[in-house]
Motif scaffolding. Structure first.
Motif, mmCIF file in Angstrom:
data_model
loop_
_atom_site.group_PDB
_atom_site.id
_atom_site.type_symbol
_atom_site.label_atom_id
_atom_site.label_comp_id
_atom_site.label_asym_id
_atom_site.label_seq_id
_atom_site.Cartn_x
_atom_site.Cartn_y
_atom_site.Cartn_z
ATOM 1 N N LYS A 1 11.742 71.122 32.978
ATOM 2 C CA LYS A 1 13.150 71.397 32.654
ATOM 3 C C LYS A 1 13.959 70.114 32.664
ATOM 4 C CE LYS A 1 13.178 76.176 34.333
ATOM 5 N NZ LYS A 1 13.728 77.120 35.319
ATOM 6 N N PHE A 2 13.685 69.269 33.661
ATOM 7 C CA PHE A 2 14.395 67.992 33.733
ATOM 8 C C PHE A 2 14.015 67.084 32.570
ATOM 9 C CE2 PHE A 2 14.050 63.499 34.993
ATOM 10 C CZ PHE A 2 15.404 63.198 35.112
ATOM 11 N N LEU A 3 12.710 67.041 32.268
ATOM 12 C CA LEU A 3 12.243 66.182 31.184
ATOM 13 C C LEU A 3 12.835 66.612 29.845
ATOM 14 C CD1 LEU A 3 8.466 65.753 32.143
ATOM 15 C CD2 LEU A 3 10.317 64.097 32.426
ATOM 16 N N ARG A 4 12.916 67.929 29.618
ATOM 17 C CA ARG A 4 13.497 68.427 28.373
ATOM 18 C C ARG A 4 14.996 68.162 28.318
ATOM 19 N NH1 ARG A 4 10.976 71.953 24.983
ATOM 20 N NH2 ARG A 4 8.787 72.356 25.422
ATOM 21 N N ARG A 5 15.666 68.397 29.440
ATOM 22 C CA ARG A 5 17.123 68.199 29.477
ATOM 23 C C ARG A 5 17.485 66.737 29.237
ATOM 24 N NH1 ARG A 5 21.299 66.695 29.269
ATOM 25 N NH2 ARG A 5 23.263 67.306 30.237
ATOM 26 N N SER A 6 16.688 65.831 29.791
ATOM 27 C CA SER A 6 16.954 64.398 29.658
ATOM 28 C C SER A 6 16.300 63.790 28.425
ATOM 29 C CB SER A 6 16.449 63.664 30.902
ATOM 30 O OG SER A 6 15.041 63.808 31.042
ATOM 31 N N LYS A 7 15.482 64.596 27.714
ATOM 32 C CA LYS A 7 14.742 64.145 26.528
ATOM 33 C C LYS A 7 13.637 63.147 26.869
ATOM 34 C CE LYS A 7 17.608 66.537 24.016
ATOM 35 N NZ LYS A 7 17.221 67.858 23.460
ATOM 36 N N LEU A 8 13.314 62.984 28.138
ATOM 37 C CA LEU A 8 12.262 62.046 28.531
ATOM 38 C C LEU A 8 10.882 62.522 28.104
ATOM 39 C CD1 LEU A 8 13.460 61.040 32.125
ATOM 40 C CD2 LEU A 8 13.453 59.614 30.069
ATOM 41 N N ASP A 9 10.747 63.820 27.832
ATOM 42 C CA ASP A 9 9.453 64.328 27.371
ATOM 43 C C ASP A 9 9.088 63.783 26.002
ATOM 44 O OD1 ASP A 9 11.601 65.942 26.351
ATOM 45 O OD2 ASP A 9 10.121 67.396 25.661
ATOM 46 N N GLU A 10 10.088 63.239 25.287
ATOM 47 C CA GLU A 10 9.859 62.732 23.939
ATOM 48 C C GLU A 10 9.418 61.259 23.916
ATOM 49 O OE1 GLU A 10 10.040 64.934 21.726
ATOM 50 O OE2 GLU A 10 11.459 66.460 22.408
ATOM 51 N N ILE A 11 9.480 60.576 25.060
ATOM 52 C CA ILE A 11 9.165 59.146 25.091
ATOM 53 C C ILE A 11 7.825 58.801 24.441
ATOM 54 C CG2 ILE A 11 8.626 57.189 26.618
ATOM 55 C CD1 ILE A 11 10.755 58.120 28.505
ATOM 56 N N PRO A 12 6.734 59.574 24.702
ATOM 57 C CA PRO A 12 5.448 59.233 24.080
ATOM 58 C C PRO A 12 5.479 59.228 22.554
ATOM 59 C CG PRO A 12 5.096 60.696 25.935
ATOM 60 C CD PRO A 12 6.577 60.660 25.695
ATOM 61 N N GLN A 13 6.453 59.900 21.949
ATOM 62 C CA GLN A 13 6.529 59.921 20.491
ATOM 63 C C GLN A 13 6.934 58.567 19.912
ATOM 64 O OE1 GLN A 13 8.759 63.396 19.071
ATOM 65 N NE2 GLN A 13 7.892 64.556 20.777
ATOM 66 N N LEU A 14 7.357 57.664 20.773
ATOM 67 C CA LEU A 14 7.607 56.298 20.313
ATOM 68 C C LEU A 14 6.312 55.668 19.808
ATOM 69 C CD1 LEU A 14 10.029 55.140 23.144
ATOM 70 C CD2 LEU A 14 10.624 55.564 20.754
ATOM 71 N N LEU A 15 5.176 56.131 20.326
ATOM 72 C CA LEU A 15 3.873 55.685 19.820
ATOM 73 C C LEU A 15 3.682 56.171 18.389
ATOM 74 C CD1 LEU A 15 1.644 56.357 22.959
ATOM 75 C CD2 LEU A 15 2.466 54.141 22.136
ATOM 76 N N PRO B 1 9.441 62.647 9.982
ATOM 77 C CA PRO B 1 10.096 63.383 11.064
ATOM 78 C C PRO B 1 10.610 62.410 12.119
ATOM 79 C CG PRO B 1 7.705 63.567 11.230
ATOM 80 C CD PRO B 1 7.995 62.896 9.915
ATOM 81 N N GLY B 2 11.595 62.848 12.908
ATOM 82 C CA GLY B 2 12.205 61.945 13.870
ATOM 83 C C GLY B 2 12.193 62.440 15.299
ATOM 84 N N LEU B 3 12.446 61.505 16.226
ATOM 85 C CA LEU B 3 12.601 61.868 17.628
ATOM 86 C C LEU B 3 13.875 62.665 17.828
ATOM 87 C CD1 LEU B 3 10.555 59.388 17.883
ATOM 88 C CD2 LEU B 3 11.555 59.045 20.127
ATOM 89 N N THR B 4 14.890 62.310 17.061
ATOM 90 C CA THR B 4 16.146 63.039 17.084
ATOM 91 C C THR B 4 16.594 63.220 15.640
ATOM 92 O OG1 THR B 4 18.409 63.103 17.980
ATOM 93 C CG2 THR B 4 17.578 60.960 17.243
ATOM 94 N N GLY B 5 17.524 64.128 15.440
ATOM 95 C CA GLY B 5 17.957 64.396 14.075
ATOM 96 C C GLY B 5 19.330 65.042 14.039
ATOM 97 N N LEU B 6 19.828 65.277 12.851
ATOM 98 C CA LEU B 6 21.162 65.849 12.686
ATOM 99 C C LEU B 6 21.268 67.221 13.349
ATOM 100 C CD1 LEU B 6 23.960 65.434 11.499
ATOM 101 C CD2 LEU B 6 23.121 66.381 9.331
ATOM 102 N N ALA B 7 20.228 68.039 13.219
ATOM 103 C CA ALA B 7 20.252 69.368 13.841
ATOM 104 C C ALA B 7 20.256 69.262 15.360
ATOM 105 C CB ALA B 7 19.049 70.188 13.375
ATOM 106 N N GLN B 8 19.538 68.276 15.902
ATOM 107 C CA GLN B 8 19.431 68.125 17.354
ATOM 108 C C GLN B 8 20.749 67.695 17.989
ATOM 109 O OE1 GLN B 8 16.730 67.365 15.251
ATOM 110 N NE2 GLN B 8 16.093 69.342 16.089
ATOM 111 N N VAL B 9 21.611 67.034 17.226
ATOM 112 C CA VAL B 9 22.893 66.592 17.781
ATOM 113 C C VAL B 9 24.042 67.480 17.311
ATOM 114 C CG1 VAL B 9 22.099 64.215 17.981
ATOM 115 C CG2 VAL B 9 23.333 64.915 15.917
ATOM 116 N N SER B 10 23.702 68.621 16.720
ATOM 117 C CA SER B 10 24.714 69.557 16.234
ATOM 118 C C SER B 10 24.582 70.925 16.882
ATOM 119 C CB SER B 10 24.611 69.698 14.708
ATOM 120 O OG SER B 10 24.775 68.456 14.071
#
Length: 205
Positions: free
Chosen positions: A87-101, A136-145
């Motif tokens: 829950k913390f990782l999702r809330r902080s978006k830290l679960d997405e860090i590996p996608q930088l690879l 595809p992106g780590l973040t996007g228009l839908a994610q910030v809307s």
């Protein structure tokens, strides 16, 4: 030309953030392993640009055997399949860090439509398929809307709008708002148009 600069920006930002958060990787891995059974990382095949399949990397945030999801409502706010640390990782978006690879490998971009599951492609119309015309992106228009506060169709509309109206300036605005989403939550930005103009967003049929 903007696409070339986008790729250069992706590489520089992804490499910088990976190095910055490298010590955090070990801490997150330990927390995941000590609070729930299962692997540290979650890998799943997703369709990328022009439907090319690749494996997306994430820190595991759900309990083992919880990968079965409902289309358009993959993980809701108080989903009991999500672990405590998840829950913390999702809330902080830290679960997405590996996608930088994935970004460094050229499979993803920092900004773009979020990659969906492969079986979602069966329901794509020609209009919706336009979201696959960019990486595809780590973040996007839908994610910030609003993200989870939006319907699936609303998210698709925003994805298509982004692809058809991409500029580096729009990417910058999405990145800046992503910081706001991490700090204040998705609900604070629900259905707040980043461009203050909804007229350019086409209907997805």
């Amino acid at each position: 030309m903007q696409i070339k600069f986008k790729r250069i920006f992706d590489i520089l930002l992804a490499a910088s953030v990976l190095l910055l958060f490298l010590p955090l990787w070990a801490i997150i891995a330990i927390l995941i392993k000590t609070t729930s059974k299962g692997p540290v990382f979650f890998l799943q095949e997703r369709p990328g640009m022009h439907r090319r399949i690749f494996k997306v990397y994430k820190f595991r945030t759900m309990k083992p055997g919880s990968h079965k999801m409902i289309k358009g409502q993959e993980v809701m706010k108080d989903d009991d399949r999500v672990t405590k640390i998840g829950k913390f990782l999702r809330r902080s978006k830290l679960d997405e860090i590996p996608q930088l690879l994935n970004v460094l490998k050229g499979e993803m971009s920092i900004v773009g439509p979020r990659p969906e599951r492969i079986d979602s492609l069966r329901d794509y119309t020609p209009e919706i398929s336009k979201r696959l015309n960019m990486k595809p992106g780590l973040t996007g228009l839908a994610q910030v809307s609003g993200n989870i506060y939006l319907s699936l169709i609303e998210r698709y509309k925003l994805d298509v709008y982004y692809v058809e109206n991409f500029t580096l300036f729009l990417d910058l605005k999405i990145i800046l708002r992503t910081i706001g989403v991490v700090l204040f939550g998705e609900d604070k930005f629900a259905k707040k148009d980043l461009n203050n103009d909804n007229s350019g967003i086409n209907e997805v049929k």
